[in-house]
Design a protein around this motif. Structure first.
Motif, PDB file in Angstrom:
ATOM      1  N   PHE A   8       0.414   6.534   0.055  1.00  0.00           N
ATOM      2  CA  PHE A   8      -0.843   6.286  -0.069  1.00  0.00           C
ATOM      3  C   PHE A   8      -1.835   7.474  -0.750  1.00  0.00           C
ATOM      4  N   TRP A   9      -1.314   8.628  -0.071  1.00  0.00           N
ATOM      5  CA  TRP A   9      -2.041   9.633  -0.789  1.00  0.00           C
ATOM      6  C   TRP A   9      -1.450  10.358  -2.047  1.00  0.00           C
ATOM      7  N   GLY A  10      -0.383  10.138  -2.418  1.00  0.00           N
ATOM      8  CA  GLY A  10       0.428  10.790  -3.774  1.00  0.00           C
ATOM      9  C   GLY A  10       0.508   9.470  -4.589  1.00  0.00           C
ATOM     10  N   PHE A  11       0.324   9.800  -5.974  1.00  0.00           N
ATOM     11  CA  PHE A  11       0.153   8.797  -6.873  1.00  0.00           C
ATOM     12  C   PHE A  11       1.723   8.817  -7.540  1.00  0.00           C
ATOM     13  N   ASP A  12       2.599   9.187  -7.242  1.00  0.00           N
ATOM     14  CA  ASP A  12       3.981   9.382  -7.901  1.00  0.00           C
ATOM     15  C   ASP A  12       4.831   7.981  -7.532  1.00  0.00           C
ATOM     16  N   LYS A  13       4.403   7.145  -6.674  1.00  0.00           N
ATOM     17  CA  LYS A  13       4.962   5.790  -6.523  1.00  0.00           C
ATOM     18  C   LYS A  13       3.627   4.951  -6.229  1.00  0.00           C
ATOM     19  N   LEU A  14       3.684   4.007  -7.134  1.00  0.00           N
ATOM     20  CA  LEU A  14       2.407   2.953  -6.928  1.00  0.00           C
ATOM     21  C   LEU A  14       2.568   2.005  -5.809  1.00  0.00           C
ATOM     22  N   ILE A  15       1.429   1.699  -5.091  1.00  0.00           N
ATOM     23  CA  ILE A  15       1.473   0.704  -4.042  1.00  0.00           C
ATOM     24  C   ILE A  15       1.186  -0.885  -4.583  1.00  0.00           C
ATOM     25  N   GLY A  16       0.856  -0.800  -5.823  1.00  0.00           N
ATOM     26  CA  GLY A  16       0.695  -2.187  -6.387  1.00  0.00           C
ATOM     27  C   GLY A  16       1.943  -3.292  -6.193  1.00  0.00           C
ATOM     28  N   PRO A  17       2.868  -3.158  -6.377  1.00  0.00           N
ATOM     29  CA  PRO A  17       4.121  -3.957  -6.386  1.00  0.00           C
ATOM     30  C   PRO A  17       3.841  -4.469  -5.043  1.00  0.00           C
ATOM     31  N   VAL A  18       3.820  -3.560  -3.948  1.00  0.00           N
ATOM     32  CA  VAL A  18       4.014  -4.109  -2.584  1.00  0.00           C
ATOM     33  C   VAL A  18       2.907  -4.905  -2.178  1.00  0.00           C
ATOM     34  N   LEU A  19       1.683  -4.565  -2.738  1.00  0.00           N
ATOM     35  CA  LEU A  19       0.515  -5.383  -2.657  1.00  0.00           C
ATOM     36  C   LEU A  19       0.731  -6.798  -3.183  1.00  0.00           C
ATOM     37  N   VAL A  20       1.251  -6.927  -4.571  1.00  0.00           N
ATOM     38  CA  VAL A  20       1.256  -8.085  -5.127  1.00  0.00           C
ATOM     39  C   VAL A  20       2.301  -9.213  -4.457  1.00  0.00           C
ATOM     40  N   LYS A  21       3.534  -8.362  -3.899  1.00  0.00           N
ATOM     41  CA  LYS A  21       4.414  -9.236  -3.129  1.00  0.00           C
ATOM     42  C   LYS A  21       3.770  -9.745  -1.847  1.00  0.00           C
ATOM     43  N   ALA A  22       2.954  -9.009  -1.196  1.00  0.00           N
ATOM     44  CA  ALA A  22       2.025  -9.352  -0.165  1.00  0.00           C
ATOM     45  C   ALA A  22       1.269 -10.714  -0.411  1.00  0.00           C
ATOM     46  N   LEU A  23       0.359 -10.549  -1.634  1.00  0.00           N
ATOM     47  CA  LEU A  23      -0.504 -11.424  -1.992  1.00  0.00           C
ATOM     48  C   LEU A  23       0.299 -12.538  -2.372  1.00  0.00           C
ATOM     49  N   TYR A  24       1.719 -12.641  -2.986  1.00  0.00           N
ATOM     50  CA  TYR A  24       2.248 -13.748  -3.451  1.00  0.00           C
ATOM     51  C   TYR A  24       2.624 -14.593  -2.039  1.00  0.00           C
ATOM     52  N   TYR A  25       3.084 -13.723  -1.142  1.00  0.00           N
ATOM     53  CA  TYR A  25       3.343 -14.750   0.150  1.00  0.00           C
ATOM     54  C   TYR A  25       2.056 -15.300   0.888  1.00  0.00           C
ATOM     55  N   VAL A  26       0.983 -14.737   0.674  1.00  0.00           N
ATOM     56  CA  VAL A  26      -0.147 -15.420   1.261  1.00  0.00           C
ATOM     57  C   VAL A  26      -0.648 -16.395   0.479  1.00  0.00           C
TER      58      VAL A  26
END
Length: 114
Positions: A8-26
């Motif tokens: 979350f604090w470092g921008f080396d890895k994006l958290i977007g794909p994790v959020l998209v997957k969570a929104l997909y299941y919702v």
């Protein structure tokens, strides 16, 4: 837990794909519930128009299936955008490092200094 905070604090890895997957299941749950709700609403229509209600009852799962395919496509396009970002970062890392600055040696005698 520490890895989540670090991501979350470092921008080396994006958290977007994790959020998209969570929104997909919702979205899957919402589409399934909407399809079941649409099918349940047709039972009230049997009193007035049985043939129309049967048509609505059969078209609700078809519409739900089309909605699922579209939702999957939208989520895949979002993940693809994040994947492109990651691959471009990999390409940048694999490129040769920039050339060192040219050293022209010491200035010649009598050269003005600034």
């Amino acid at each position: 837990m520490n890895e989540i905070v670090q991501r979350f604090w470092g921008f080396d890895k994006l958290i977007g794909p994790v959020l998209v997957k969570a929104l997909y299941y919702v979205g899957l749950v919402v589409i399934a519930l909407a399809t079941l709700w649409a099918m349940a609403q047709t039972f009230d229509g049997f009193r007035y128009d049985a043939l129309g209600a049967i048509g609505q009852f059969l078209s609700a799962p078809i519409g739900g299936a089309l909605a699922l395919v579209f939702w999957r496509f939208v989520c895949e396009m979002s993940i693809l955008a994040f994947s492109i970002h990651d691959r471009l970062g990999d390409i940048k890392d694999r490129l040769a490092p920039p050339a060192p600055p040219v050293n022209y040696g010491p200035p010649t005698p009598g050269h003005p200094t600034f």
